[in-house]
Write an enzyme that holds these catalytic residues in place. Structure first.
Site, PDB file in Angstrom:
ATOM      1  N   LEU A 127       0.839  -1.206   0.000  1.00  0.00           N
ATOM      2  CA  LEU A 127       0.000   0.000   0.000  1.00  0.00           C
ATOM      3  C   LEU A 127       0.871   1.253   0.000  1.00  0.00           C
ATOM      4  CD1 LEU A 127      -2.641  -0.982   2.713  1.00  0.00           C
ATOM      5  CD2 LEU A 127      -3.060  -0.760   0.258  1.00  0.00           C
ATOM      6  N   ALA A 128       1.973   1.195   0.731  1.00  0.00           N
ATOM      7  CA  ALA A 128       2.876   2.346   0.849  1.00  0.00           C
ATOM      8  C   ALA A 128       4.277   1.841   1.138  1.00  0.00           C
ATOM      9  CB  ALA A 128       2.406   3.271   1.964  1.00  0.00           C
ATOM     10  N   ALA A 130       8.070   3.264   2.664  1.00  0.00           N
ATOM     11  CA  ALA A 130       8.835   4.338   3.292  1.00  0.00           C
ATOM     12  C   ALA A 130      10.310   3.945   3.349  1.00  0.00           C
ATOM     13  CB  ALA A 130       8.289   4.616   4.686  1.00  0.00           C
ATOM     14  N   SER A 131      11.112   4.793   3.945  1.00  0.00           N
ATOM     15  CA  SER A 131      12.557   4.585   3.933  1.00  0.00           C
ATOM     16  C   SER A 131      13.007   3.419   4.802  1.00  0.00           C
ATOM     17  CB  SER A 131      13.261   5.864   4.393  1.00  0.00           C
ATOM     18  OG  SER A 131      12.725   6.290   5.622  1.00  0.00           O
ATOM     19  N   SER A 133      10.554   0.916   6.105  1.00  0.00           N
ATOM     20  CA  SER A 133       9.636  -0.224   6.012  1.00  0.00           C
ATOM     21  C   SER A 133       8.612   0.021   4.913  1.00  0.00           C
ATOM     22  CB  SER A 133       8.925  -0.406   7.355  1.00  0.00           C
ATOM     23  OG  SER A 133       8.222   0.787   7.685  1.00  0.00           O
ATOM     24  N   VAL A 135       4.249  -1.159   3.846  1.00  0.00           N
ATOM     25  CA  VAL A 135       2.987  -1.634   4.423  1.00  0.00           C
ATOM     26  C   VAL A 135       2.206  -2.434   3.391  1.00  0.00           C
ATOM     27  CG1 VAL A 135       0.810  -0.900   5.469  1.00  0.00           C
ATOM     28  CG2 VAL A 135       2.923   0.339   5.989  1.00  0.00           C
ATOM     29  N   ASP A 284       5.935  12.443  15.228  1.00  0.00           N
ATOM     30  CA  ASP A 284       6.178  12.419  13.773  1.00  0.00           C
ATOM     31  C   ASP A 284       4.867  12.757  13.071  1.00  0.00           C
ATOM     32  OD1 ASP A 284       7.648  12.143  11.472  1.00  0.00           O
ATOM     33  OD2 ASP A 284       7.446   9.967  11.362  1.00  0.00           O
TER      34      ASP A 284
END
Length: 552
Positions: A127-128, A130-131, A133, A135, A284
């Protein structure tokens, strides 16, 4: 050797994006110039880009760790120029995903069972990403929809190698760059290392989410997804799946009929409550991690959805109290109190003159009070106060810096939702209410009741501890008296030694003078063949030398 190749690659990327200009005046600049002939010519397209965009593109090319480096830099507006900070914000969650099959292997290794036995369905397309991990969507065997967060493969070793390299580069810049005291590169790298260490343990992130959910379980202001502990490990985190709208997608929020004004006020209230009531705040909180519930039934009473709990903040009770008092002093324009609080909190050394600090606080705050209330930023005021206080040897805990940048993010989200948001009007009553409750007699009794078992446990030892302390005080006083006598004796010895040295110098000088006078045969009185003044000088000099010798 591996580190050397990595350093060469970083230098090559820096040259290709013309980032060597950021190192002007340093030793690194000279080395980069030597390497220029071995780097392909810079394209006209890159040359025309702003320095912020060039830095962002370079960080993206260097990989996930440098993307995280840029993300952290984007939140440190006290260290980074505005044009660079604005560009680095775009690094949030724009990283190429890794293979879904690799994610399956990591999940099976971490959970100790196959993906099929853990989930009824698992989507290998993320789904997404990131740097640190990415998802994946999944469904449990009981039908619940979840999301599975998986660490990138071999990310720990990559981070360790890159952090070691960054430390070396930061040390080089700190010792060679003319503005190193303003940039503070080693401080930035230390913060990156701490942040990354927290984000590499997904079980810890799950614990953070669980605590935050407990604080806000009955709230209509923010929702925290449930952690599925049976499907969570150090490298895998499984959470209840949420559906919402990113808080910066204003067009979709308006199309969904969400009351943005109510939502923006809720965001400010939630933040101050997290900091001063719960002492556990989401650190965050950029728009990618703060969604809005898309449930149509919540149009008039919207709520936020919190995501990504890798970085949470907590303050010491002392810092919490002094920060709250600082905010109230800012609200009341009490600059004297702001200065006193900075010293009382231990942020500023006590030798700094309060009047000087008060004048500095006034010079920071007054320009903000001339603006319309909707344009006043508490985060900016706090950042400027901390920045000015650095001239007076300001010492801050990292958690206070974390809070300041989180407040900046929260205010940014609030102002995106409602450009006319008056943060002072929203924050002040919340802060006053929390402080009244926190320092009320009822709260004091509650704290006493909580500590009563501890007090009762140590009560029998109290007389013995008091007696021991009193004995120590008496012994310490006796010891101090002995030290005082020794110091006095030493002082008298030094005084005597000083007198003997003076007598020796004077005696030697007079004997030399006597010899000179005797050799010159001056006019005047003589005693036999010796001039009287030579005789007097010699006698006095001899007495002075004898005095110095006799006392020794």
């Amino acid at each position: 050797m591996k580190a050397l190749f990595r350093a060469c690659r970083i230098g090559k990327v820096m040259l290709r994006y013309r980032l060597d200009t950021l190192l002007d005046g340093t030793a690194a600049e000279r080395w980069l110039r030597l390497a220029k002939p071995f780097v392909p010519r810079i394209s006209a397209e890159i040359v025309e880009q702003s320095r912020g965009r060039r830095l962002r593109l370079a960080l993206q090319e260097l990989g996930p760790i440098f993307v995280k480096f840029g993300q952290i830099l984007s939140t440190r507006r006290d260290l980074v120029p505005q044009d660079i900070g604005d560009e680095l914000v775009m690094l949030q969650d724009r990283v190429e995903p890794f293979e879904g099959q690799t994610a399956r292997i990591i999940i099976e290794t971490a959970l100790g069972k196959s993906v099929e036995s853990a989930f009824a369905h698992f989507d290998t397309v993320p789904l997404a990403s990131a740097s640190i991990s990415q998802v994946h969507a999944a469904t449990l065997h009981d039908g619940r929809e979840v999301v599975v967060k998986v660490l990138r493969p071999d990310i720990e070793h990559q981070i360790s190698d890159d952090i070691a390299l960054l430390k070396s580069l930061a040390t080089l810049v700190e010792h060679t760059h003319p503005n190193a005291d303003k940039i503070r590169p080693c401080e930035i790298v230390a913060e990156i290392e701490t942040t990354l260490a927290a984000e590499l343990d997904l079980q810890r992130e799950g614990a953070n989410a669980s605590v935050l959910r407990r604080f806000w379980e009955a709230s209509d202001d923010i929702y925290v997804p449930e952690v599925i502990w049976s499907h969570t490990a150090e490298q895998v985190l499984t959470l209840e799946r949420m559906y919402g709208i990113p808080s910066d997608d204003i067009a979709l929020l308006d199309a969904s009929g969400i009351d943005r004004k109510a939502l923006s006020s809720k965001g400010i209230r939630v933040f101050y409550t997290q900091v001063f009531r719960d002492n556990f705040f989401h650190a965050d909180a950029h728009s990618g991690n703060i969604w809005v519930d898309s449930d149509p039934a919540r149009k008039s009473n919207p709520r936020f959805i919190a995501l990504d709990f890798g970085i949470m903040g907590q303050l010491s009770q002392k810092d919490q109290y002094y920060l709250a008092e600082n905010f109230m002093a800012i609200f009341h324009k009490d600059y004297r109190r702001i200065a006193e609080l900075h010293v009382e909190a231990g942020w500023i050394p006590p030798h700094v003159r309060i009047e000087e600090l008060e004048a500095a606080a006034r010079s920071v705050c007054e320009p903000y009070f001339t603006r319309p209330l909707s344009q006043i930023s508490l985060a900016e005021v706090l950042m400027k106060l901390f920045h000015v206080a650095r001239r007076y040897q300001l010492t801050l805990q990292p958690q206070l810096i974390l809070l300041q940048k989180t407040l900046l993010n929260i205010e940014g989200v609030g102002r995106q939702l409602d450009p006319e948001l008056d943060i002072w009007v929203v924050a002040r009553p919340v802060l006053e209410r929390i402080l009244r409750a926190r320092y009320s007699p009822r709260h004091a009794l509650k704290e006493l009741n909580k500590r009563l078992p501890e007090i009762m446990t140590h009560a029998p030892d109290t007389p013995r501890l008091i007696h021991t302390w009193l004995v120590q005080q008496v012994e310490s006083r006796k010891q101090n008296d002995v030290y005082l006598q020794q110091i006095r004796a030493l002082a008298m010895t030094l005084q005597g030694l000083q007198r003997r040295v003076v007598n020796a110098i004077v005696g030697s000088g007079l004997l030399v003078a006597a010899a000179v006078l005797y050799g010159l045969h001056p006019d005047g009185l003589y005693l036999g063949a010796i001039p009287v003044w030579s005789l007097i000088s010699g006698c006095v000099g001899a007495l002075a030398l004898f005095s110095a010798w006799w006392r020794s």
